[in-house]
Design a protein around this motif. Structure first.
Motif, short mmCIF file in Angstrom:
data_model
loop_
_atom_site.label_atom_id
_atom_site.label_comp_id
_atom_site.label_asym_id
_atom_site.label_seq_id
_atom_site.Cartn_x
_atom_site.Cartn_y
_atom_site.Cartn_z
N ASN A 296 7.08 7.24 -18.82
CA ASN A 296 6.11 7.45 -17.75
C ASN A 296 6.27 6.40 -16.66
O ASN A 296 6.13 6.71 -15.47
N GLU A 297 6.58 5.18 -17.04
CA GLU A 297 6.83 4.13 -16.06
C GLU A 297 8.08 4.45 -15.24
O GLU A 297 8.10 4.24 -14.03
N GLN A 298 9.11 4.95 -15.88
CA GLN A 298 10.33 5.33 -15.17
C GLN A 298 10.06 6.45 -14.16
O GLN A 298 10.66 6.48 -13.09
N ILE A 299 9.19 7.36 -14.51
CA ILE A 299 8.93 8.55 -13.68
C ILE A 299 8.00 8.24 -12.52
O ILE A 299 8.20 8.70 -11.40
N ARG A 300 6.95 7.47 -12.79
CA ARG A 300 5.85 7.30 -11.83
C ARG A 300 6.32 6.92 -10.43
O ARG A 300 5.96 7.59 -9.45
N ASN A 301 7.09 5.86 -10.29
CA ASN A 301 7.49 5.40 -8.96
C ASN A 301 8.32 6.43 -8.21
O ASN A 301 8.17 6.61 -7.01
N ARG A 302 9.19 7.10 -8.92
CA ARG A 302 10.02 8.13 -8.26
C ARG A 302 9.17 9.31 -7.80
O ARG A 302 9.37 9.85 -6.71
N TRP A 303 8.24 9.72 -8.65
CA TRP A 303 7.38 10.85 -8.29
C TRP A 303 6.54 10.50 -7.06
O TRP A 303 6.46 11.27 -6.10
N VAL A 304 5.95 9.33 -7.05
CA VAL A 304 5.14 8.89 -5.90
C VAL A 304 6.00 8.82 -4.65
O VAL A 304 5.58 9.26 -3.57
N GLN A 305 7.20 8.29 -4.78
CA GLN A 305 8.11 8.21 -3.63
C GLN A 305 8.42 9.60 -3.07
O GLN A 305 8.39 9.81 -1.85
N HIS A 306 8.69 10.56 -3.95
CA HIS A 306 8.99 11.93 -3.50
C HIS A 306 7.76 12.56 -2.83
O HIS A 306 7.89 13.27 -1.83
N LEU A 307 6.58 12.30 -3.37
CA LEU A 307 5.36 12.85 -2.75
C LEU A 307 5.08 12.23 -1.40
O LEU A 307 4.65 12.92 -0.46
N ARG A 308 5.33 10.94 -1.27
CA ARG A 308 5.14 10.27 0.04
C ARG A 308 6.11 10.83 1.07
O ARG A 308 5.73 11.07 2.22
N THR A 309 7.34 11.04 0.67
CA THR A 309 8.32 11.63 1.59
C THR A 309 7.86 13.01 2.03
O THR A 309 7.94 13.36 3.21
N PHE A 310 7.39 13.82 1.07
CA PHE A 310 6.88 15.14 1.41
C PHE A 310 5.73 15.04 2.41
O PHE A 310 5.71 15.72 3.43
N ALA A 311 4.76 14.18 2.13
CA ALA A 311 3.58 14.04 3.00
C ALA A 311 3.98 13.58 4.39
O ALA A 311 3.42 14.07 5.40
N ASN A 312 4.93 12.67 4.49
CA ASN A 312 5.37 12.18 5.80
C ASN A 312 6.09 13.24 6.61
O ASN A 312 6.04 13.25 7.83
N ASN A 313 6.77 14.16 5.93
CA ASN A 313 7.55 15.19 6.62
C ASN A 313 6.79 16.49 6.83
O ASN A 313 7.20 17.31 7.65
N ALA A 314 5.71 16.70 6.09
CA ALA A 314 5.02 17.99 6.12
C ALA A 314 4.23 18.22 7.39
O ALA A 314 4.10 19.35 7.84
N GLY A 315 3.67 17.21 7.96
CA GLY A 315 2.86 17.37 9.16
C GLY A 315 1.41 17.64 8.83
O GLY A 315 1.07 18.10 7.73
N PRO A 316 0.53 17.39 9.78
CA PRO A 316 -0.91 17.50 9.52
C PRO A 316 -1.39 18.91 9.20
O PRO A 316 -2.29 19.08 8.39
N HIS A 317 -0.80 19.93 9.82
CA HIS A 317 -1.24 21.30 9.55
C HIS A 317 -1.00 21.67 8.09
O HIS A 317 -1.88 22.22 7.42
N VAL A 318 0.18 21.39 7.58
CA VAL A 318 0.51 21.70 6.19
C VAL A 318 -0.35 20.88 5.25
O VAL A 318 -0.91 21.42 4.28
N MET A 319 -0.51 19.60 5.54
CA MET A 319 -1.32 18.74 4.67
C MET A 319 -2.78 19.19 4.65
O MET A 319 -3.42 19.18 3.60
N ASN A 320 -3.30 19.59 5.80
CA ASN A 320 -4.68 20.08 5.85
C ASN A 320 -4.84 21.35 5.02
O ASN A 320 -5.80 21.49 4.25
#
Length: 98
Positions: free
Chosen positions: A7-31
């Motif tokens: 779980n420790e190995q996975i957590r940071n990578r998963w969070v990193q991938h989600l942050r990348t998604f959120a940064n690229n998705a734009g406000p309309h998609v996130m809303n």
């Protein structure tokens, strides 16, 4: 334990991938996505030595990139070394559910 370690190995990578998604998705998609919970349920198959073999999605989020982020984080976190022999199922695989 094995599960705490992976779980420790996975957590940071998963969070990193989600942050990348959120940064690229734009406000309309996130809303739109924030209007209801986004849930990805998946099963990861590892071989008896802890190497990634496959991911099976049992439930998908409304945006496929969220599922991709989860699957990619799990695949890139492997191998999960020294799995206990008792968690290897009859099919020869270790099944992890997230």
């Amino acid at each position: 334990t094995f599960y705490a370690r992976i779980n420790e190995q996975i957590r940071n990578r998963w969070v990193q991938h989600l942050r990348t998604f959120a940064n690229n998705a734009g406000p309309h998609v996130m809303n739109k996505l924030s209007q209801q919970p986004q849930i990805t349920e998946l099963e990861v198959l590892l071989d008896s030595e802890g190497n990634f073999q496959d991911v099976i999605f049992h439930r998908r989020a409304d945006h496929s990139d969220l599922d991709v982020a989860a699957g990619a984080a799990l695949e890139r976190s492997a191998p999960f070394l020294n799995p206990p022999a008792e968690i290897i199922k009859e099919d020869g695989f270790i099944h992890l559910f997230y």
